[in-house]
Design an enzyme around this catalytic site. Structure first.
Site, mmCIF file in Angstrom:
data_model
loop_
_atom_site.group_PDB
_atom_site.id
_atom_site.type_symbol
_atom_site.label_atom_id
_atom_site.label_comp_id
_atom_site.label_asym_id
_atom_site.label_seq_id
_atom_site.Cartn_x
_atom_site.Cartn_y
_atom_site.Cartn_z
ATOM 1 N N ASP A 1 47.834 47.812 36.390
ATOM 2 C CA ASP A 1 46.728 46.924 35.994
ATOM 3 C C ASP A 1 45.437 47.730 35.951
ATOM 4 O OD1 ASP A 1 45.418 44.502 35.261
ATOM 5 O OD2 ASP A 1 44.700 44.269 37.306
ATOM 6 N N SER A 2 44.435 47.149 35.295
ATOM 7 C CA SER A 2 43.122 47.795 35.267
ATOM 8 C C SER A 2 42.492 47.806 36.656
ATOM 9 C CB SER A 2 42.205 47.036 34.310
ATOM 10 O OG SER A 2 42.055 45.704 34.761
ATOM 11 N N CYS B 1 44.983 36.171 32.336
ATOM 12 C CA CYS B 1 44.504 37.429 32.904
ATOM 13 C C CYS B 1 45.028 37.449 34.329
ATOM 14 C CB CYS B 1 42.980 37.464 32.896
ATOM 15 S SG CYS B 1 42.280 38.796 33.901
ATOM 16 N N HIS C 1 43.982 38.723 36.899
ATOM 17 C CA HIS C 1 42.980 38.532 37.958
ATOM 18 C C HIS C 1 42.768 37.045 38.273
ATOM 19 C CE1 HIS C 1 41.861 42.727 37.182
ATOM 20 N NE2 HIS C 1 40.990 42.690 38.180
ATOM 21 N N GLU D 1 36.364 42.300 40.828
ATOM 22 C CA GLU D 1 36.449 43.725 41.203
ATOM 23 C C GLU D 1 35.325 44.103 42.169
ATOM 24 O OE1 GLU D 1 38.680 46.350 40.337
ATOM 25 O OE2 GLU D 1 39.975 44.711 39.675
ATOM 26 N N CYS E 1 48.860 43.310 33.134
ATOM 27 C CA CYS E 1 47.497 43.216 32.612
ATOM 28 C C CYS E 1 47.618 42.653 31.201
ATOM 29 C CB CYS E 1 46.878 44.617 32.580
ATOM 30 S SG CYS E 1 45.240 44.670 31.838
HETATM 31 N N1 DGL Z 1 44.030 41.865 34.882
HETATM 32 C C1 DGL Z 1 43.604 42.219 33.546
HETATM 33 C C2 DGL Z 1 44.219 41.236 32.551
HETATM 34 O O1 DGL Z 1 45.242 40.620 32.866
HETATM 35 C C3 DGL Z 1 42.123 42.340 33.570
HETATM 36 C C4 DGL Z 1 41.570 43.061 32.434
HETATM 37 C C5 DGL Z 1 40.216 43.667 32.648
HETATM 38 O O2 DGL Z 1 40.148 44.688 33.335
HETATM 39 O O3 DGL Z 1 39.258 43.146 32.057
HETATM 40 O O4 DGL Z 1 43.743 41.042 31.460
#
Ligand code: DGL
Length: 270
Positions: A7-8, A194, A196, A162, A70
């Protein structure tokens, strides 16, 4: 036999929790590209390059199969990766298709023509890059007809998570839900598109009100991974150890992960 989870940043931990619970004997290596989060405001080339770098790192850990936990990477980079970059002895899978199969009441591999499904009004909450890619609507159109999707780009939410700022994240979620409801007052289903966002699921549910079915991506991905490893056991890689890797500051990322998941998590440098 280790499996990689990419993931990011912190969001993929919601998927990791679910897959680790469903597959307790499989070691998982998690890679959070916290140094470059959020991805949702980046362009497709940038997301492609960052995602490939993370996936290569996970291959080096003995994870022949990597889950892109992600949506932004799944929407903006996965197709290009699969078509131009992933070698035959490796697999990279996204988080979109299991979700859409659940929404359209399909089993894995059901490629029959699109048909009418029970839900007609769907609210999609996702990052600006995921919404701009229209990948969700495209995948849905292959499987269902007559579904009205209203997408809300939820700017700022990933960044607030974050940064560990739950109060800001909650306020942003409420305002994004209100904005969507002005355009679609009575959605039947809501997709938290997403990884998150499950960290803010209670706020989404409260703002959406009762009667809206919220789809949990983490559980759906876990079910689909279990099924995949059953069908393709050769992709359970050579890795033996579970670990958490980050491109960010390991101490800071560990503290935030521990705060959000309410259990001790220790990251090491990627
Ligand atoms: N968890 C990522 C997603 O599902 C987040 C993306 C981001 O870093 O903006 O899209």
């Amino acid at each position: 036999m280790a499996v990689g989870v990419f993931d990011s940043g912190l969001g993929g931990l919601t998927v990791l929790d679910a897959v680790a619970r469903d597959l307790p004997d499989v070691p998982f290596v998690y890679y959070g590209d916290n140094a470059h989060a959020p991805y949702g405001v980046r362009d497709a080339d940038d997301i492609f390059a960052l995602t490939c770098a993370g996936v290569e790192r996970l291959w080096a850990e003995g994870c022949d199969l990597v889950i892109l936990a992600c949506n932004t990477a799944s929407a903006a980079a996965l197709k290009r990766m699969q078509e131009t970059w992933v070698p035959a002895d490796k697999r990279v899978l996204g988080v979109f298709v299991p979700l859409i199969e659940a929404l359209t009441e399909r089993q894995w591999g059901d490629n029959s023509p699109p048909r009418e499904v029970a839900v007609k009004h769907v609210a999609l909450f996702a990052t600006p890059a995921t919404v701009a890619s229209r990948a969700f609507q495209r995948e849905l159109a292959f499987r269902a007809i007559g579904v009205d999707v209203e997408a809300q780009p939820c700017g700022g939410v990933v960044d607030a998570i974050e940064q560990g700022d739950e109060i800001l994240a909650e306020a942003l979620v409420r305002s994004h839900v209100e904005a969507l409801k002005r355009r679609m007052p009575h959605p039947e289903a809501a997709i938290l598109g997403c990884t998150h966002y499950p960290l803010m699921e209670a706020t989404f549910r409260a703002a959406l009100g009762p009667g809206v079915k919220v789809f949990s991506q983490a559980d759906l991905v876990a079910e689909s991974l279990k099924d995949y490893l059953h069908r393709r056991p050769e992709f359970a890689g050579a890795g033996r150890v579970s670990k958490f890797l980050t491109t960010g500051d390991p101490q800071r990322v560990s503290d935030k992960a521990t705060q959000f998941l309410r259990r001790q998590i220790r990251f090491e440098p990627a």
